[in-house]
Scaffold this motif. Structure first.
Motif, PDB file in Angstrom:
ATOM      1  N   UNK A   1       3.710  12.858   2.558  1.00  0.00           N
ATOM      2  CA  UNK A   1       3.555  14.276   2.236  1.00  0.00           C
ATOM      3  C   UNK A   1       4.715  15.095   2.790  1.00  0.00           C
ATOM      4  N   UNK A   2       5.028  14.894   4.046  1.00  0.00           N
ATOM      5  CA  UNK A   2       6.069  15.714   4.680  1.00  0.00           C
ATOM      6  C   UNK A   2       7.423  15.627   3.976  1.00  0.00           C
ATOM      7  N   UNK A   3       7.884  14.442   3.580  1.00  0.00           N
ATOM      8  CA  UNK A   3       9.229  14.380   2.971  1.00  0.00           C
ATOM      9  C   UNK A   3       9.339  15.208   1.691  1.00  0.00           C
ATOM     10  N   UNK A   4       8.201  15.422   1.013  1.00  0.00           N
ATOM     11  CA  UNK A   4       8.217  16.149  -0.254  1.00  0.00           C
ATOM     12  C   UNK A   4       7.692  17.575  -0.103  1.00  0.00           C
ATOM     13  N   UNK A   5       7.375  17.973   1.114  1.00  0.00           N
ATOM     14  CA  UNK A   5       6.841  19.313   1.333  1.00  0.00           C
ATOM     15  C   UNK A   5       5.482  19.519   0.691  1.00  0.00           C
ATOM     16  N   UNK A   6       4.694  18.458   0.582  1.00  0.00           N
ATOM     17  CA  UNK A   6       3.388  18.585  -0.069  1.00  0.00           C
ATOM     18  C   UNK A   6       2.329  19.003   0.951  1.00  0.00           C
TER      19      UNK A   6
ATOM     20  N   UNK B   1       4.652  10.073  -6.636  1.00  0.00           N
ATOM     21  CA  UNK B   1       5.803  10.350  -7.496  1.00  0.00           C
ATOM     22  C   UNK B   1       5.373  10.751  -8.901  1.00  0.00           C
ATOM     23  N   UNK B   2       4.400  10.026  -9.446  1.00  0.00           N
ATOM     24  CA  UNK B   2       3.913  10.347 -10.791  1.00  0.00           C
ATOM     25  C   UNK B   2       3.239  11.717 -10.814  1.00  0.00           C
ATOM     26  N   UNK B   3       2.519  12.032  -9.743  1.00  0.00           N
ATOM     27  CA  UNK B   3       1.849  13.341  -9.680  1.00  0.00           C
ATOM     28  C   UNK B   3       2.875  14.467  -9.568  1.00  0.00           C
ATOM     29  N   UNK B   4       3.894  14.264  -8.757  1.00  0.00           N
ATOM     30  CA  UNK B   4       4.947  15.279  -8.644  1.00  0.00           C
ATOM     31  C   UNK B   4       5.648  15.462  -9.989  1.00  0.00           C
ATOM     32  N   UNK B   5       5.866  14.343 -10.690  1.00  0.00           N
ATOM     33  CA  UNK B   5       6.563  14.408 -11.979  1.00  0.00           C
ATOM     34  C   UNK B   5       5.730  15.122 -13.045  1.00  0.00           C
ATOM     35  N   UNK B   6       4.427  15.243 -12.812  1.00  0.00           N
ATOM     36  CA  UNK B   6       3.562  15.916 -13.787  1.00  0.00           C
ATOM     37  C   UNK B   6       3.820  17.412 -13.832  1.00  0.00           C
ATOM     38  N   UNK B   7       4.550  17.898 -12.846  1.00  0.00           N
ATOM     39  CA  UNK B   7       4.838  19.329 -12.804  1.00  0.00           C
ATOM     40  C   UNK B   7       3.896  20.099 -11.903  1.00  0.00           C
ATOM     41  N   UNK B   8       2.858  19.415 -11.424  1.00  0.00           N
ATOM     42  CA  UNK B   8       1.929  20.066 -10.495  1.00  0.00           C
ATOM     43  C   UNK B   8       1.904  19.264  -9.201  1.00  0.00           C
ATOM     44  N   UNK B   9       2.692  19.686  -8.200  1.00  0.00           N
ATOM     45  CA  UNK B   9       2.760  18.910  -6.957  1.00  0.00           C
ATOM     46  C   UNK B   9       1.364  18.776  -6.337  1.00  0.00           C
ATOM     47  N   UNK B  10       0.989  17.582  -5.951  1.00  0.00           N
ATOM     48  CA  UNK B  10      -0.373  17.391  -5.447  1.00  0.00           C
ATOM     49  C   UNK B  10      -0.538  17.766  -3.972  1.00  0.00           C
TER      50      UNK B  10
ATOM     51  N   UNK C   1       0.840  -1.208   0.000  1.00  0.00           N
ATOM     52  CA  UNK C   1       0.000   0.000   0.000  1.00  0.00           C
ATOM     53  C   UNK C   1       0.868   1.248   0.000  1.00  0.00           C
ATOM     54  N   UNK C   2       1.866   1.259   0.869  1.00  0.00           N
ATOM     55  CA  UNK C   2       2.728   2.444   0.925  1.00  0.00           C
ATOM     56  C   UNK C   2       3.560   2.604  -0.345  1.00  0.00           C
ATOM     57  N   UNK C   3       3.974   1.485  -0.930  1.00  0.00           N
ATOM     58  CA  UNK C   3       4.716   1.575  -2.192  1.00  0.00           C
ATOM     59  C   UNK C   3       3.820   2.145  -3.297  1.00  0.00           C
ATOM     60  N   UNK C   4       2.540   1.767  -3.258  1.00  0.00           N
ATOM     61  CA  UNK C   4       1.603   2.292  -4.258  1.00  0.00           C
ATOM     62  C   UNK C   4       1.412   3.802  -4.076  1.00  0.00           C
TER      63      UNK C   4
END
Ligand SMILES: [Zn+2]
Length: 267
Positions: free
Chosen positions: A216-221, A141-150, A132-135
């Protein structure tokens, strides 16, 4: 929802311990539902509990899954759900948290969790918790890579009372060290209706190791937890009403803060 394809789409996915409802990677939002299901995998029975205990909040968050599904559909964004009960293993805890596998929950002793062998604990981590956590990692990761951090929005539900104390809030917003999104949500829910909105009540969102802490926290989201009171969202009608309120509010937040720099709002 029909699966859509494209570089900016997260695909539907179903595994033993989790499922993903696909949506736009650049939609600015990921929805999580850690306590979606009260299901027990084959071989686990009821963990030694009376069947009725699995219908209670100790097994899952009543109403949360349906609301998260409705939000994902309304906003076209990805959502992740667990597919096994939190009694088996609680994904919203760190791996080293003593409440990861509960031996006693709100008055109910969980026989199969008592004196759990280390190998069984590791088995549950490997089979249910970590996938679950890997998913979540992959989707975020894919959302961040889209250029719009979620934004990360975590859907839960709470009991109407705990230890004899009634909870007056139909909905509560929990947050940790990032007040930006929580403040927008609190303001919006308080403006939307004649109801009380809990602000880090009945408990705080500041739990080290929980799902938002991990993802969320590690990526500042920007991130927040919402808790719906279970007596209001146990049925389809209440679920629809509260999902509608929430979708409207999230849509307005996403429109006003399309770069998702909500931390700036808090400062
Ligand atoms: Zn929950």
């Amino acid at each position: 929802m029909a699966a859509q394809h494209g570089a900016n789409m997260i695909e539907d996915e179903r595994a033993e311990g989790y499922r993903i409802i696909g949506g736009r990677a650049d939609g600015g939002l990921v929805i999580l539902c850690d306590h979606a299901s009260n299901a027990m995998p084959a071989g686990y029975g009821t963990l030694g509990l009376d069947e009725g205990q699995l219908q209670r909040h100790i097994a899952y968050d009543i109403g949360a899954e349906a609301i998260a599904e409705r939000l994902a559909a309304a906003l076209g964004v990805p959502a992740l759900f667990t597919r096994v009960s939190r009694l088996l293993i609680d994904p919203n805890r760190g791996e080293d948290d003593p409440t990861l596998i509960m031996q006693l929950s709100d008055g109910a002793v969980v026989p199969a969790n008592k004196d759990l062998p280390a190998a069984e604990r590791e088995h549950r981590l490997a089979r249910f918790y970590r996938p679950y956590h890997a998913a979540i990692d992959r989707v975020v990761g894919a959302c961040r890579a889209s250029g719009r951090p979620p934004l990360i929005f975590s859907v839960h539900s709470m009991t109407p009372a705990m230890k004899g104390v009634l909870r007056p809030w139909p909905v509560s917003i929990l947050w940790h060290n990032d007040f930006g999104l929580a403040r927008l949500l609190l303001d919006a829910f308080r403006t939307a209706g004649p109801w009380m909105v809990g602000d880090n009540e009945p408990y705080t969102g500041g739990l080290e190791g929980d799902t938002l802490w991990q993802h969320a926290h590690p990526h500042g989201l920007p991130n927040a937890v919402i808790e719906y009171r279970q007596d209001l969202v146990a049925g389809a009608e209440g679920q629809a009403v509260w999902a509608d309120h929430t979708a409207r509010i999230l849509r307005a937040i996403l429109a006003a803060h399309s770069n998702a720099r909500l931390k700036d709002y808090a400062s």
